[in-house]
Design a protein around this motif. Structure first.
Motif, mmCIF file in Angstrom:
data_model
loop_
_atom_site.group_PDB
_atom_site.id
_atom_site.type_symbol
_atom_site.label_atom_id
_atom_site.label_comp_id
_atom_site.label_asym_id
_atom_site.label_seq_id
_atom_site.Cartn_x
_atom_site.Cartn_y
_atom_site.Cartn_z
ATOM 1 N N VAL A 174 -0.367 4.678 4.162
ATOM 2 C CA VAL A 174 -1.021 5.622 3.265
ATOM 3 C C VAL A 174 -1.013 7.001 3.909
ATOM 4 C CG1 VAL A 174 -3.151 6.232 2.083
ATOM 5 C CG2 VAL A 174 -2.515 3.839 2.329
ATOM 6 N N ALA A 175 -0.567 7.972 3.150
ATOM 7 C CA ALA A 175 -0.549 9.352 3.644
ATOM 8 C C ALA A 175 -1.592 10.160 2.880
ATOM 9 C CB ALA A 175 0.836 9.965 3.452
ATOM 10 N N GLY A 176 -2.455 10.875 3.611
ATOM 11 C CA GLY A 176 -3.459 11.739 2.998
ATOM 12 C C GLY A 176 -4.682 10.973 2.555
ATOM 13 N N GLY A 177 -5.601 11.731 1.948
ATOM 14 C CA GLY A 177 -6.819 11.114 1.438
ATOM 15 C C GLY A 177 -7.903 10.985 2.489
ATOM 16 N N PRO A 178 -9.095 10.512 2.082
ATOM 17 C CA PRO A 178 -10.214 10.389 3.014
ATOM 18 C C PRO A 178 -9.968 9.292 4.048
ATOM 19 C CG PRO A 178 -10.785 9.432 0.888
ATOM 20 C CD PRO A 178 -9.467 10.120 0.711
ATOM 21 N N ASP A 179 -10.668 9.404 5.168
ATOM 22 C CA ASP A 179 -10.551 8.384 6.222
ATOM 23 C C ASP A 179 -11.341 7.130 5.877
ATOM 24 O OD1 ASP A 179 -8.971 10.065 7.764
ATOM 25 O OD2 ASP A 179 -10.718 10.963 8.765
ATOM 26 N N VAL A 180 -12.374 7.305 5.055
ATOM 27 C CA VAL A 180 -13.257 6.190 4.708
ATOM 28 C C VAL A 180 -13.437 6.145 3.191
ATOM 29 C CG1 VAL A 180 -15.559 5.191 4.965
ATOM 30 C CG2 VAL A 180 -14.488 6.357 6.905
ATOM 31 N N ALA A 181 -13.305 4.946 2.614
ATOM 32 C CA ALA A 181 -13.539 4.759 1.186
ATOM 33 C C ALA A 181 -14.974 4.293 0.963
ATOM 34 C CB ALA A 181 -12.557 3.738 0.624
ATOM 35 N N GLY B 133 7.266 6.155 -7.628
ATOM 36 C CA GLY B 133 6.925 7.283 -8.479
ATOM 37 C C GLY B 133 5.715 7.023 -9.365
ATOM 38 N N GLY B 134 5.337 5.754 -9.498
ATOM 39 C CA GLY B 134 4.164 5.414 -10.304
ATOM 40 C C GLY B 134 2.869 5.590 -9.516
ATOM 41 N N LYS B 135 1.742 5.615 -10.253
ATOM 42 C CA LYS B 135 0.446 5.860 -9.623
ATOM 43 C C LYS B 135 -0.524 4.710 -9.892
ATOM 44 C CE LYS B 135 0.731 10.916 -10.119
ATOM 45 N NZ LYS B 135 0.072 12.109 -10.721
ATOM 46 N N VAL B 136 -1.424 4.514 -8.940
ATOM 47 C CA VAL B 136 -2.571 3.621 -9.121
ATOM 48 C C VAL B 136 -3.787 4.301 -8.488
ATOM 49 C CG1 VAL B 136 -1.317 1.430 -9.198
ATOM 50 C CG2 VAL B 136 -2.045 2.354 -6.989
ATOM 51 N N TRP B 137 -4.946 3.781 -8.820
ATOM 52 C CA TRP B 137 -6.188 4.297 -8.237
ATOM 53 C C TRP B 137 -6.757 3.210 -7.325
ATOM 54 C CZ3 TRP B 137 -8.591 9.057 -9.871
ATOM 55 C CH2 TRP B 137 -9.815 9.335 -9.246
ATOM 56 N N LEU B 138 -6.765 3.460 -6.019
ATOM 57 C CA LEU B 138 -7.373 2.522 -5.085
ATOM 58 C C LEU B 138 -8.889 2.682 -5.192
ATOM 59 C CD1 LEU B 138 -5.142 2.904 -1.882
ATOM 60 C CD2 LEU B 138 -4.853 1.359 -3.826
ATOM 61 N N LYS B 139 -9.545 1.640 -5.668
ATOM 62 C CA LYS B 139 -10.971 1.747 -5.981
ATOM 63 C C LYS B 139 -11.763 2.205 -4.755
ATOM 64 C CE LYS B 139 -14.704 -0.542 -8.388
ATOM 65 N NZ LYS B 139 -15.136 -1.731 -9.153
ATOM 66 N N GLY B 140 -12.596 3.202 -4.938
ATOM 67 C CA GLY B 140 -13.419 3.714 -3.859
ATOM 68 C C GLY B 140 -12.714 4.698 -2.953
ATOM 69 N N GLY C 85 -9.322 6.497 -4.148
ATOM 70 C CA GLY C 85 -8.811 7.543 -5.005
ATOM 71 C C GLY C 85 -7.391 7.280 -5.475
ATOM 72 N N PRO C 86 -6.755 8.311 -6.098
ATOM 73 C CA PRO C 86 -5.423 8.145 -6.695
ATOM 74 C C PRO C 86 -4.318 8.228 -5.643
ATOM 75 C CG PRO C 86 -6.206 10.377 -7.029
ATOM 76 C CD PRO C 86 -7.313 9.658 -6.335
ATOM 77 N N VAL C 87 -3.333 7.345 -5.795
ATOM 78 C CA VAL C 87 -2.159 7.389 -4.901
ATOM 79 C C VAL C 87 -0.898 7.211 -5.734
ATOM 80 C CG1 VAL C 87 -3.385 6.511 -2.852
ATOM 81 C CG2 VAL C 87 -2.302 4.900 -4.444
ATOM 82 N N LYS C 88 0.171 7.766 -5.207
ATOM 83 C CA LYS C 88 1.492 7.628 -5.845
ATOM 84 C C LYS C 88 2.377 6.832 -4.900
ATOM 85 C CE LYS C 88 4.268 11.170 -5.834
ATOM 86 N NZ LYS C 88 4.879 12.490 -6.167
ATOM 87 N N ARG C 89 3.171 5.946 -5.467
ATOM 88 C CA ARG C 89 4.078 5.172 -4.629
ATOM 89 C C ARG C 89 5.328 6.004 -4.348
ATOM 90 N NH1 ARG C 89 6.278 -1.075 -5.235
ATOM 91 N NH2 ARG C 89 7.090 -1.186 -3.099
ATOM 92 N N THR C 90 5.669 6.068 -3.079
ATOM 93 C CA THR C 90 6.871 6.793 -2.646
ATOM 94 C C THR C 90 7.808 5.820 -1.955
ATOM 95 O OG1 THR C 90 6.016 7.340 -0.451
ATOM 96 C CG2 THR C 90 5.406 8.816 -2.269
#
Length: 573
Positions: free
Chosen positions: A434-441, A474-481, A483-488
């Protein structure tokens, strides 16, 4: 939100909160009333983000009322909804019919009479569920558990089953007023057999089984039928002393040899059994009463007023009435019911079948999740009350009835949902960086209880996701708690999308666990074991605690292992 709309929301919320509180006899909660509130008022939906804030103080106000105030207020707000509630309560109160002639007895006394030849399968739960409810909740009566263990050979008692059955009854929520073992009462049966001989109601018979069957079917009297009382006493005493082997001598109840039902003609009351009883207290006996004699005597001596037995056992009452008539006793009230058939299992609901599958290794034991047993559902975290309620809903039909396990699961969900924290569990997940986003969900511990707070899940460098949840590149999902991520091509990349992409239906919300700090878990299910990983906080729960693995189902923690694979049992969706 304008003032008119706010007033409408408050009024509708109050109605549903009052109904919810009265229906369940407990505090109303925001979560359960939001569904019907929004469903009945579609125009509220566009204000979804504001509605909960308006509803919460209304719910708090309702919870501050006592039950009488709640009833009066609901009747004032919506008389039809109040009538619906009263109809529900009346229906609930009438799950079991009134016992026949109950008003003629000073005390209702009923008995569950298990054969302890093994622990109980699910069908056995009906007996204590119904009789315990009648005696403990409906009539304030007397509940007897009597182990009918006078067959040391064909249905040989399992010494562990006595305590296991009592434990199951306790799990179902009932406490017997009296516990008896028939094998402790053999001398009592001998005494009554001798009295029956004195009344001219019994005789000893040494005919072979085949010979007597032919005589019975031809309505011809056995040649031993007219023995004098002294001879019968002497031969019965020899039976008691163990002078005969199995099949050499029986004691028969003298009935009507020309009775239209051959099964009632001079039936066997005592027979010889060469195999010693497994209980040390009873191993000396070789002359054993048949169930119809033993049960009939015990029902009278313990003052049983009402008997419920299978429709296939109608002849039992007819046989026993001959003995009761000899002694001048009044026979108890009798009700019959059909068999319970339960879906969702591949294993036949039969004690002998389950024993066979355990012995040949197809099942790991009585509490294997694939076994249709009380021990199994108990280990899965299904509460006894959920099973009792489902059994009561079947009523007392004389036809065979089907119990859907989905009804048990629905009952259990109502019981455990409020207390069950939410956690993530990923079955055989795919690991992606996972690249980016918060360190803790920070997903919530329970969606309906904000006061319990959130749980902290360290994300780390990679997560585990179930393969079927992954979008194409290229598609997106929301990892609960999280946030949003895109598959690369390299894994998952955090994006700056807001929750609108979820509300629009363009992005799915999925569960996940961190790859580095997750807990290995073996999940035991009715379809076999599944392996996977739970979020780190799962390790904080002890055995017997109930959780909901989000998007998987409710589970019971079975065993925590510090440096290995923990075990949980799947309960239901």
């Amino acid at each position: 939100m304008d003032e008119d709309l706010r007033e409408r929301v408050e009024r509708e919320a109050e109605k549903h909160a009052l109904f919810n509180a009265l229906e369940h006899g407990s505090d109303a909660e925001v979560g359960p009333i939001m569904g019907p509130l929004m469903g009945e008022n579609p125009d509220f939906r566009q204000h979804g983000d504001e509605i909960a804030g308006v509803v919460a103080p209304v719910v708090s106000r309702v919870n501050g009322m006592d039950a009488e105030e709640q009833e009066a207020r609901l009747q004032e707000l919506d008389a039809d909804l109040y009538e619906e509630l009263m109809a529900e309560e009346e229906e609930d109160d009438q799950l079991l019919p009134d016992l026949p002639n109950a008003e003629e007895y000073d005390e209702i006394r009923m008995r569950a009479a298990p054969n302890p030849n093994g622990p109980w399968h699910l069908g056995h739960a009906r007996m204590p569920a119904v009789m315990g409810t009648y005696t403990e909740e409906v009539y304030d009566g007397h509940f007897i558990v009597r182990f009918d263990d006078t067959d040391p050979e064909t249905k040989r008692p399992d010494l562990d089953a006595y305590d296991a059955i009592l434990d199951d009854i306790d799990y179902l929520g009932f406490t017997p007023d009296e516990v008896l073992k028939a094998s402790d009462r053999v001398e009592t049966y001998y005494e009554h057999a001798r009295n029956l001989i004195d009344e001219g109601g019994a005789y000893t018979c040494s005919c072979s089984g085949e010979t007597f069957s032919n005589l019975k079917n031809e309505a011809e009297a056995c040649p031993h039928r007219d023995k004098d009382v002294e001879t019968v006493h002497g031969e019965f005493d020899d039976m008691v002393a163990g002078e005969y082997s199995s099949g050499e001598m029986v004691l028969r109840v003298k009935t009507d040899i020309e009775h239209k039902n051959p099964a009632l003609r001079d039936w066997v009351a005592f027979r010889m059994v060469d195999t010693p009883h497994p209980r040390e207290e009873a191993e000396q006996y070789r002359c054993w009463p048949m169930l119809d004699f033993q049960s009939g005597i015990d029902d009278h001596l313990t003052g049983v007023t009402h008997i419920i037995r299978g429709i296939d056992l109608q002849d039992s009452a007819k046989r026993q009435r001959f003995v009761y008539d000899y002694f001048g006793w009044e026979y108890p009230e009798v009700l019959h019911w059909g068999h319970v058939q339960i879906d969702a299992y591949d294993v036949k609901m039969s004690t002998s079948t389950i024993i066979g599958k355990i012995e040949n290794g197809e099942l790991s034991g009585w509490d294997d999740p694939r076994a249709p047993t009380i021990a199994s559902v108990r280990r899965r975290g299904i509460r006894g009350q959920a099973l009792v309620d489902a059994m009561l809903e079947l009523g007392l039909s004389t036809s065979d009835v089907d119990l859907a396990m989905s009804a048990v699961y629905a009952n259990n969900r109502e019981i455990v949902d409020d207390d069950a924290d939410r956690r993530f569990f990923v079955r055989d997940g795919v690991e992606l960086p996972v690249a980016g986003g918060p360190d803790v969900a920070n997903p919530p511990l329970h969606p309906d209880h904000e006061d319990r707070g959130d749980r902290d899940i360290p994300v780390g460098d990679a997560v585990l996701v179930e393969e079927q949840d992954l979008p194409a590149e290229g598609g997106k999902v929301w990892l609960k708690g999280f946030g949003p991520v895109k598959r690369t091509a390299d894994g998952l990349e955090y994006t700056d999308d807001d929750l609108a992409v979820v509300k629009s239906g363009d992005v799915d919300v999925i569960h996940w666990v961190p790859a580095a700090e997750s807990v290995p878990v073996r999940l035991r299910t009715m379809n076999g074991d599944e392996t996977g990983h739970a979020e780190p906080g799962y390790a904080d729960y002890g055995a017997d605690e109930m959780l909901q693995f989000e998007r998987v189902g409710f589970v019971r923690v079975d065993e925590q292992v510090a440096d290995g694979e923990s075990v949980a049992y799947y309960a239901h969706p």
